[in-house]
Structure formats: C-alpha cells, structure tokens
Design a protein around this motif. Structure first.
Motif, mmCIF file in Angstrom:
data_model
loop_
_atom_site.group_PDB
_atom_site.id
_atom_site.type_symbol
_atom_site.label_atom_id
_atom_site.label_comp_id
_atom_site.label_asym_id
_atom_site.label_seq_id
_atom_site.Cartn_x
_atom_site.Cartn_y
_atom_site.Cartn_z
ATOM 1 N N GLU A 94 -7.650 1.534 -0.668
ATOM 2 C CA GLU A 94 -7.899 2.093 0.662
ATOM 3 C C GLU A 94 -7.884 3.615 0.653
ATOM 4 O OE1 GLU A 94 -5.329 0.489 3.602
ATOM 5 O OE2 GLU A 94 -5.952 -1.602 3.266
ATOM 6 N N GLN A 95 -7.409 4.236 -0.435
ATOM 7 C CA GLN A 95 -7.257 5.681 -0.455
ATOM 8 C C GLN A 95 -8.370 6.422 -1.203
ATOM 9 O OE1 GLN A 95 -4.357 3.650 -1.235
ATOM 10 N NE2 GLN A 95 -3.894 3.839 0.943
ATOM 11 N N ILE A 96 -9.034 5.772 -2.149
ATOM 12 C CA ILE A 96 -9.931 6.535 -3.030
ATOM 13 C C ILE A 96 -11.146 7.104 -2.312
ATOM 14 C CG2 ILE A 96 -9.188 5.315 -5.097
ATOM 15 C CD1 ILE A 96 -11.882 3.817 -5.027
ATOM 16 N N VAL A 97 -11.439 6.611 -1.140
ATOM 17 C CA VAL A 97 -12.536 7.203 -0.364
ATOM 18 C C VAL A 97 -12.248 8.668 -0.057
ATOM 19 C CG1 VAL A 97 -11.611 6.574 1.905
ATOM 20 C CG2 VAL A 97 -14.098 6.806 1.593
ATOM 21 N N GLY A 98 -10.971 9.059 -0.131
ATOM 22 C CA GLY A 98 -10.572 10.442 0.122
ATOM 23 C C GLY A 98 -10.777 11.364 -1.053
ATOM 24 N N ILE A 99 -11.233 10.836 -2.191
ATOM 25 C CA ILE A 99 -11.526 11.666 -3.364
ATOM 26 C C ILE A 99 -12.974 12.129 -3.256
ATOM 27 C CG2 ILE A 99 -11.725 11.708 -5.881
ATOM 28 C CD1 ILE A 99 -9.507 9.591 -5.972
ATOM 29 N N ASN A 100 -13.158 13.425 -3.054
ATOM 30 C CA ASN A 100 -14.483 13.948 -2.725
ATOM 31 C C ASN A 100 -15.173 14.685 -3.865
ATOM 32 O OD1 ASN A 100 -14.405 13.042 0.016
ATOM 33 N ND2 ASN A 100 -12.980 14.714 0.462
ATOM 34 N N VAL A 101 -14.477 14.906 -4.971
ATOM 35 C CA VAL A 101 -15.131 15.574 -6.104
ATOM 36 C C VAL A 101 -16.076 14.593 -6.782
ATOM 37 C CG1 VAL A 101 -13.129 17.058 -6.470
ATOM 38 C CG2 VAL A 101 -13.360 14.938 -7.790
ATOM 39 N N PRO A 102 -17.027 15.084 -7.573
ATOM 40 C CA PRO A 102 -17.907 14.180 -8.318
ATOM 41 C C PRO A 102 -17.109 13.295 -9.279
ATOM 42 C CG PRO A 102 -18.820 16.393 -8.266
ATOM 43 C CD PRO A 102 -17.431 16.504 -7.735
ATOM 44 N N VAL A 103 -17.435 12.010 -9.276
ATOM 45 C CA VAL A 103 -16.735 11.019 -10.099
ATOM 46 C C VAL A 103 -17.738 10.311 -11.004
ATOM 47 C CG1 VAL A 103 -15.302 8.940 -10.088
ATOM 48 C CG2 VAL A 103 -15.045 10.631 -8.257
ATOM 49 N N LEU A 104 -17.358 10.130 -12.263
ATOM 50 C CA LEU A 104 -18.131 9.309 -13.192
ATOM 51 C C LEU A 104 -17.316 8.065 -13.521
ATOM 52 C CD1 LEU A 104 -20.461 8.733 -15.191
ATOM 53 C CD2 LEU A 104 -19.189 10.092 -16.889
ATOM 54 N N VAL A 105 -17.910 6.905 -13.305
ATOM 55 C CA VAL A 105 -17.293 5.623 -13.638
ATOM 56 C C VAL A 105 -18.010 5.057 -14.871
ATOM 57 C CG1 VAL A 105 -16.859 3.255 -12.865
ATOM 58 C CG2 VAL A 105 -16.656 5.165 -11.241
ATOM 59 N N VAL A 106 -17.279 4.917 -15.972
ATOM 60 C CA VAL A 106 -17.824 4.357 -17.205
ATOM 61 C C VAL A 106 -17.105 3.038 -17.475
ATOM 62 C CG1 VAL A 106 -18.223 4.688 -19.671
ATOM 63 C CG2 VAL A 106 -18.271 6.665 -18.121
ATOM 64 N N TYR A 107 -17.873 1.990 -17.719
ATOM 65 C CA TYR A 107 -17.245 0.686 -17.902
ATOM 66 C C TYR A 107 -18.078 -0.190 -18.841
ATOM 67 C CZ TYR A 107 -20.741 -0.926 -14.504
ATOM 68 O OH TYR A 107 -21.920 -1.208 -13.858
ATOM 69 N N GLY A 108 -17.424 -1.182 -19.421
ATOM 70 C CA GLY A 108 -18.098 -2.155 -20.269
ATOM 71 C C GLY A 108 -18.361 -3.418 -19.487
ATOM 72 N N ASP A 109 -19.487 -4.062 -19.757
ATOM 73 C CA ASP A 109 -19.800 -5.280 -19.013
ATOM 74 C C ASP A 109 -19.106 -6.513 -19.593
ATOM 75 O OD1 ASP A 109 -21.255 -5.720 -21.311
ATOM 76 O OD2 ASP A 109 -23.221 -5.777 -20.334
ATOM 77 N N ASN A 110 -18.259 -6.300 -20.616
ATOM 78 C CA ASN A 110 -17.497 -7.399 -21.201
ATOM 79 C C ASN A 110 -15.993 -7.126 -21.087
ATOM 80 O OD1 ASN A 110 -17.322 -9.880 -22.405
ATOM 81 N ND2 ASN A 110 -17.979 -9.233 -24.422
ATOM 82 N N ASP A 111 -15.620 -6.366 -20.067
ATOM 83 C CA ASP A 111 -14.225 -5.965 -19.860
ATOM 84 C C ASP A 111 -13.558 -6.936 -18.892
ATOM 85 O OD1 ASP A 111 -11.804 -4.750 -19.307
ATOM 86 O OD2 ASP A 111 -12.642 -2.756 -19.009
ATOM 87 N N SER A 112 -12.574 -7.672 -19.372
ATOM 88 C CA SER A 112 -11.868 -8.636 -18.517
ATOM 89 C C SER A 112 -10.587 -8.044 -17.926
ATOM 90 C CB SER A 112 -11.524 -9.895 -19.325
ATOM 91 O OG SER A 112 -10.699 -9.569 -20.433
ATOM 92 N N THR A 113 -10.246 -6.807 -18.296
ATOM 93 C CA THR A 113 -9.024 -6.171 -17.789
ATOM 94 C C THR A 113 -9.322 -5.303 -16.574
ATOM 95 O OG1 THR A 113 -8.089 -6.160 -20.025
ATOM 96 C CG2 THR A 113 -7.056 -4.721 -18.400
ATOM 97 N N ALA A 114 -10.233 -4.339 -16.735
ATOM 98 C CA ALA A 114 -10.717 -3.561 -15.581
ATOM 99 C C ALA A 114 -11.953 -4.299 -15.064
ATOM 100 C CB ALA A 114 -11.050 -2.139 -15.992
ATOM 101 N N ALA A 115 -11.723 -5.252 -14.186
ATOM 102 C CA ALA A 115 -12.742 -6.226 -13.808
ATOM 103 C C ALA A 115 -13.975 -5.573 -13.197
ATOM 104 C CB ALA A 115 -12.145 -7.228 -12.829
ATOM 105 N N LEU A 116 -15.127 -6.241 -13.383
ATOM 106 C CA LEU A 116 -16.390 -5.753 -12.837
ATOM 107 C C LEU A 116 -16.311 -5.582 -11.321
ATOM 108 C CD1 LEU A 116 -19.345 -4.989 -13.373
ATOM 109 C CD2 LEU A 116 -19.920 -7.421 -13.136
ATOM 110 N N GLU A 117 -15.543 -6.430 -10.673
ATOM 111 C CA GLU A 117 -15.350 -6.318 -9.225
ATOM 112 C C GLU A 117 -14.811 -4.940 -8.846
ATOM 113 O OE1 GLU A 117 -12.357 -8.177 -5.801
ATOM 114 O OE2 GLU A 117 -12.592 -9.192 -7.739
#
Length: 289
Positions: A212-235
């Motif tokens: 509920e809080q991350i919408v308050g982060i206004n700097v540019p963000v890069l999200v890097v993820y693997g499509d076979n990651d079961s820990t940091a879920a795709l959701e």
C-alpha cells in the motif's frame, strides 16, 4: 569488456552500535560531485559476496562512478546483532548512507540496487526519505508471503543452514552449465549468513508488507525479474510494474531468484538501458578535471 584497473577499498562504518562492513569498487578515483554512486544491497540469508560480480561489472561500465557493496547488520563482515525487521535494517542503512555522504565517499547521485530482500530494504529507504536518484530492484518484492512455508519448518534454527543451502543448490541447477554449477557450488557456502541472521531475515520478510505504500515512491524504478522465480512471485512483479508511478521493467527468460549471481550480464544490460534515459555518464573523468 572495457579495460580498467579496478580498485577495491574495504572498511567499516559504526552506526547505532553496528559495524557495517563495506567494499568500494572503482575503475579510478571519483573526482567530481556529479559521479554516480551505486549502493548494492544483498538479499536475505546471504552476504555481499552475492553482489561481487555485479559490482565489478558496474565499476567497469561506469568508470566515472563508484560501486559500494554493503554487508547488512549481522551478516558477512559486519559486526553487531542481526535485526528482525526490514524497517530496522533500513534505519541502520540510512545512517550508513548519511555517514558515507558526509565523508565525501558517496556523491549526491545515488542509485540504490537491491536484490531480493535487499530490494525491499531499498524500497523502505526511499519511503524513509533517502534521496536516491533511481531505484533498481532485482528479483525483489513488496511482500514475502512466499516465505511463510519456510518459516514454519519445525526446529528451523537447527536445520536452517542445510535447508537454505539446499534451496540455493536447487535454484542454481536451473538453466546452468555443469562448469558454472561447479563454480557456484564452491561459492554458495561462502555467500551464506549465519543461522541466527538467516532466521531473523526470514522473520523480517514474513512480517514485511509495503504494497500500500510503494505508490509513494516517485523516483524512476527498474524492476528486473526472472520468469522462473518462485520466491519473488510473478504476481508481485506485475503489482510493482502496475503500481510504481515511473517504472521500467526487464524480464529475463528462464531466470530464477538468483539473478544477481547467475544473470549478471543480463542484469547489467538492463541497468545500462535504464540509466541511459537519465544521461548517467559512463565516461572516465581525467584526474585534472
């Protein structure tokens, strides 16, 4: 590969009775206030060795800047107790950043780079008022319900090291050559935190929720993820991509949770492409300038 002689400086900063160990890596001395400082924050149950290869690649790619790897409280070479909440860890790192900036070791052009729980810590740092220019999240998440089953294993204190080492080995087996597997098998035990630190990390992750809080982060963000990651879920990746107000994303095909170790070249490419939008210089600054 660009050719630059890398310089490494290891030291420690004391904040709140915590000795925070760090390594600075440069391809030459930082001589101007506009240089970029990369702060690399490792994930749970591990130490800064996990970010070593990425640190080297960033230092080579951005010879005008500086890369700092940090060991979280109670991890790696840091001295002091491990902490049981991501908020408390972020509070210590905020003091660390302030100290390094005051000493002139960090510039004002700070880029936070966090892997896994380290990315969660970086999100908390941004919400706590750290003035980073960009935020880079590698296989991270705003909450960690995926870790609840691990936290409920009976007698976890006694089996934590073996359990986590097994998890890491299984993760590394995916999409990797036998030669790479052999090299990583020797590194994994050296990358791991103590059982107590690992337990506290797990407790911190299970309690953590910034959705509920991350919408308050206004700097540019890069999200890097693997499509076979079961820990940091795709959701969670999709949630961050759809929630941050200024976001880019890179999906690494076949990658698992250990992108910062197994997919360094792909991660570096994503970071370069992202930072090009903001004219982050990778040019060496001569000593007389």
């Amino acid at each position: 590969m660009k050719t630059h002689e890398l310089l490494h400086q290891e030291d420690m900063v004391w904040v709140n009775e915590q000795g925070i160990a760090y390594t600075l890596t440069t391809a030459g001395k930082v001589r101007h206030a506009s240089a970029t400082t990369f702060l690399l924050v490792h994930g749970a149950m591990m130490n800064s060795l996990t970010t070593a290869e990425l640190a080297k690649e960033l230092a080579v790619e951005y010879p005008a800047g500086m890369v700092c790897q940090v060991d979280l409280p109670g991890h790696g070479h840091s001295i002091g107790k491990s902490l049981q909440s991501i908020s408390d860890i972020a509070s210590v790192l905020k003091l660390f950043i302030t100290d390094m900036t005051t000493k002139g070791l960090f510039t004002e052009n700070l880029v936070l780079v966090g892997h896994s729980m380290g990315g969660s810590i970086c999100m908390q740092l941004m919400l706590d008022g750290v003035k980073a220019k960009q935020l880079i999240l590698l296989s991270s998440a705003p909450e960690w319900k995926s870790m609840i089953p691990l936290s409920e294993i009976p007698n976890l204190q006694g089996v934590m090291q073996d359990t986590f080492e097994y998890m890491m080995m299984e993760d590394f087996k995916i999409n990797i050559s036998p030669e790479e597997q052999s090299k990583l098998n020797t590194l994994i035990p050296r990358m791991m935190a103590s059982s107590q630190a690992s337990i506290y990390d797990l407790q911190a992750m299970v309690k953590f929720d910034l959705k509920e809080q991350i919408v308050g982060i206004n700097v540019p963000v890069l999200v890097v993820y693997g499509d076979n990651d079961s820990t940091a879920a795709l959701e969670n990746q999709n949630f961050m991509i759809n929630t941050f107000t200024n976001v880019s994303n890179t999906k690494i095909a076949g990658a698992t949770h250990t992108t910062v170790i197994k997919n360094v070249i792909e991660v570096l490419s994503a970071i370069k492409q992202f930072l090009e939008r903001f004219s982050v210089s990778n040019q060496y600054i001569p000593e007389d300038l």
